[in-house]
Design a protein around this motif. Structure first.
Motif, PDB file in Angstrom:
ATOM      1  N   MET A  45       0.870  -1.172   0.000  1.00  0.00           N
ATOM      2  CA  MET A  45       0.000   0.000   0.000  1.00  0.00           C
ATOM      3  C   MET A  45       0.908   1.223   0.000  1.00  0.00           C
ATOM      4  N   SER A  46       0.682   2.091  -0.971  1.00  0.00           N
ATOM      5  CA  SER A  46       1.463   3.314  -1.094  1.00  0.00           C
ATOM      6  C   SER A  46       0.541   4.506  -0.932  1.00  0.00           C
ATOM      7  N   GLY A  47       0.785   5.317   0.086  1.00  0.00           N
ATOM      8  CA  GLY A  47       0.035   6.553   0.276  1.00  0.00           C
ATOM      9  C   GLY A  47       0.864   7.697  -0.272  1.00  0.00           C
ATOM     10  N   MET A  48       0.234   8.560  -1.066  1.00  0.00           N
ATOM     11  CA  MET A  48       0.985   9.642  -1.682  1.00  0.00           C
ATOM     12  C   MET A  48       0.252  10.968  -1.576  1.00  0.00           C
ATOM     13  N   VAL A  49       0.973  12.028  -1.804  1.00  0.00           N
ATOM     14  CA  VAL A  49       0.418  13.376  -1.739  1.00  0.00           C
ATOM     15  C   VAL A  49      -0.352  13.647  -3.025  1.00  0.00           C
ATOM     16  N   ARG A  50      -1.640  13.979  -2.858  1.00  0.00           N
ATOM     17  CA  ARG A  50      -2.458  14.301  -4.037  1.00  0.00           C
ATOM     18  C   ARG A  50      -2.597  15.812  -4.166  1.00  0.00           C
ATOM     19  N   ASN A  51      -3.122  16.255  -5.291  1.00  0.00           N
ATOM     20  CA  ASN A  51      -3.141  17.680  -5.606  1.00  0.00           C
ATOM     21  C   ASN A  51      -4.358  18.441  -5.086  1.00  0.00           C
ATOM     22  N   GLN A  52      -5.252  17.787  -4.355  1.00  0.00           N
ATOM     23  CA  GLN A  52      -6.419  18.486  -3.810  1.00  0.00           C
ATOM     24  C   GLN A  52      -6.970  17.732  -2.614  1.00  0.00           C
ATOM     25  N   THR A  53      -7.631  18.486  -1.733  1.00  0.00           N
ATOM     26  CA  THR A  53      -8.373  17.920  -0.610  1.00  0.00           C
ATOM     27  C   THR A  53      -9.665  18.703  -0.497  1.00  0.00           C
ATOM     28  N   ASP A  54     -10.771  18.003  -0.561  1.00  0.00           N
ATOM     29  CA  ASP A  54     -12.090  18.644  -0.482  1.00  0.00           C
ATOM     30  C   ASP A  54     -12.231  19.777  -1.501  1.00  0.00           C
ATOM     31  N   GLY A  55     -11.666  19.585  -2.684  1.00  0.00           N
ATOM     32  CA  GLY A  55     -11.773  20.582  -3.747  1.00  0.00           C
ATOM     33  C   GLY A  55     -10.801  21.736  -3.630  1.00  0.00           C
ATOM     34  N   LYS A  56     -10.000  21.769  -2.571  1.00  0.00           N
ATOM     35  CA  LYS A  56      -9.009  22.831  -2.399  1.00  0.00           C
ATOM     36  C   LYS A  56      -7.687  22.380  -3.011  1.00  0.00           C
ATOM     37  N   PRO A  57      -7.046  23.234  -3.805  1.00  0.00           N
ATOM     38  CA  PRO A  57      -5.772  22.845  -4.426  1.00  0.00           C
ATOM     39  C   PRO A  57      -4.640  22.763  -3.405  1.00  0.00           C
ATOM     40  N   VAL A  58      -4.080  21.585  -3.256  1.00  0.00           N
ATOM     41  CA  VAL A  58      -2.976  21.348  -2.323  1.00  0.00           C
ATOM     42  C   VAL A  58      -1.658  21.613  -3.045  1.00  0.00           C
ATOM     43  N   VAL A  59      -0.767  22.348  -2.372  1.00  0.00           N
ATOM     44  CA  VAL A  59       0.553  22.632  -2.908  1.00  0.00           C
ATOM     45  C   VAL A  59       1.546  21.570  -2.439  1.00  0.00           C
ATOM     46  N   CYS A  60       1.458  21.213  -1.152  1.00  0.00           N
ATOM     47  CA  CYS A  60       2.326  20.199  -0.571  1.00  0.00           C
ATOM     48  C   CYS A  60       1.765  19.812   0.794  1.00  0.00           C
ATOM     49  N   LEU A  61       2.316  18.768   1.369  1.00  0.00           N
ATOM     50  CA  LEU A  61       1.989  18.350   2.733  1.00  0.00           C
ATOM     51  C   LEU A  61       3.268  18.361   3.550  1.00  0.00           C
ATOM     52  N   GLU A  62       3.111  18.600   4.827  1.00  0.00           N
ATOM     53  CA  GLU A  62       4.233  18.539   5.747  1.00  0.00           C
ATOM     54  C   GLU A  62       3.853  17.592   6.885  1.00  0.00           C
ATOM     55  N   TYR A  63       4.704  16.596   7.143  1.00  0.00           N
ATOM     56  CA  TYR A  63       4.431  15.614   8.189  1.00  0.00           C
ATOM     57  C   TYR A  63       5.373  15.807   9.366  1.00  0.00           C
ATOM     58  N   GLN A  64       4.814  15.688  10.567  1.00  0.00           N
ATOM     59  CA  GLN A  64       5.599  15.642  11.792  1.00  0.00           C
ATOM     60  C   GLN A  64       5.138  14.425  12.573  1.00  0.00           C
ATOM     61  N   ALA A  65       6.041  13.897  13.394  1.00  0.00           N
ATOM     62  CA  ALA A  65       5.711  12.693  14.153  1.00  0.00           C
ATOM     63  C   ALA A  65       6.473  12.685  15.472  1.00  0.00           C
ATOM     64  N   TYR A  66       5.879  12.041  16.455  1.00  0.00           N
ATOM     65  CA  TYR A  66       6.588  11.756  17.701  1.00  0.00           C
ATOM     66  C   TYR A  66       7.244  10.393  17.478  1.00  0.00           C
ATOM     67  N   GLU A  67       8.488  10.435  16.991  1.00  0.00           N
ATOM     68  CA  GLU A  67       9.138   9.249  16.440  1.00  0.00           C
ATOM     69  C   GLU A  67       9.245   8.060  17.383  1.00  0.00           C
TER      70      GLU A  67
END
Length: 165
Positions: A45-67
Motif C-alpha cells: 500500500m502506497s500513500g501519496m500526496v495528491r493535488n487536492q483535498t475537499d476541492g481545495k488545491p494542495v501545494v504540498c503536505l508537511e508531516y511531523q511525528a513523535y518518532e
C-alpha cells in the motif's frame, strides 16, 4: 531514519522493517524487505500526496511525528498482524516526515504471506490502525484563490472518518 531493533519485529525481520524517516521512501526497498521465498503474495500500500483535498488545491503536505512512539505503534501493529494472521511472513511499515511535494510517497506498507487474502487483509489493517493510532500530523498547504498560501495541521487519526484524507 529511526528504525526498530530486529528483535521487536520477529519472526523473520530486518532492522529496517519499521521506520519513520525524513528521506524519500523506496517502493523497491520496501518490497524487497517484505519478499520471502515462503510468500505467495506481497501486498503493498502506497500513500501519496495528491493535488487536492475537499476541492481545495494542495501545494504540498508537511508531516511531523513523535518518532519514539510511532515506532512503538508500528511494532504493535506488526505484532497484532502476526497474532491475527499467523501465516504472515513479513510486515514492513515506513512513513515519511518533512515537506512532501505532490506525487511523493508519504507511507509504504508491505505484507508478505503465503496467501493473498491474508496479505490484503493485514495490509489494510496496518494502514487503518496506523492512521488511527500513530502520533503523526500533517500540515496541508493550499493555494488560495488570491494566490496566497494557507495551511492547517491535521492529525492523521482525524482522517479515519474523512474520505478526503
Amino acid at each position: 531514519m529511526t528504525t526498530v531493533p530486529n528483535f521487536l519485529n520477529t519472526p523473520t525481520s530486518s532492522v529496517k522493517d519499521l521506520a519513520i524517516t525524513f528521506a524519500p521512501l523506496s517502493l523497491e526497498e520496501v518490497y524487497a524487505l517484505a519478499d520471502d521465498q515462503a510468500n505467495g503474495a506481497v501486498v503493498v500500500m502506497s500513500g501519496m500526496v495528491r493535488n487536492q483535498t475537499d476541492g481545495k488545491p494542495v501545494v504540498c503536505l508537511e508531516y511531523q511525528a513523535y518518532e519514539p512512539m510511532v515506532i512503538n505503534i508500528f511494532k504493535q501493529i506488526a505484532t497484532e498482524i502476526r497474532s491475527k494472521w499467523s501465516n504472515i511472513n513479513r510486515v514492513v511499515i515506513h512513513h515519511r516526515t518533512g515537506k512532501l511535494k505532490i506525487g511523493e510517497i508519504s507511507v509504504l506498507i508491505a505484507v508478505g504471506s503465503p496467501h493473498r487474502a491474508e496479505a490484503f487483509e493485514a495490509c489494510r489493517y496496518a494502514i487503518d490502525t496506523l492512521k488511527h493510532n500513530a502520533p503523526i500530523w500533517k500540515k496541508e498547504w493550499y493555494n488560495e484563490l488570491d494566490g496566497k498560501l494557507s495551511s492547517s495541521w491535521v492529525s492523521i487519526a482525524a482522517c479515519e472518518t474523512q474520505e478526503s484524507c
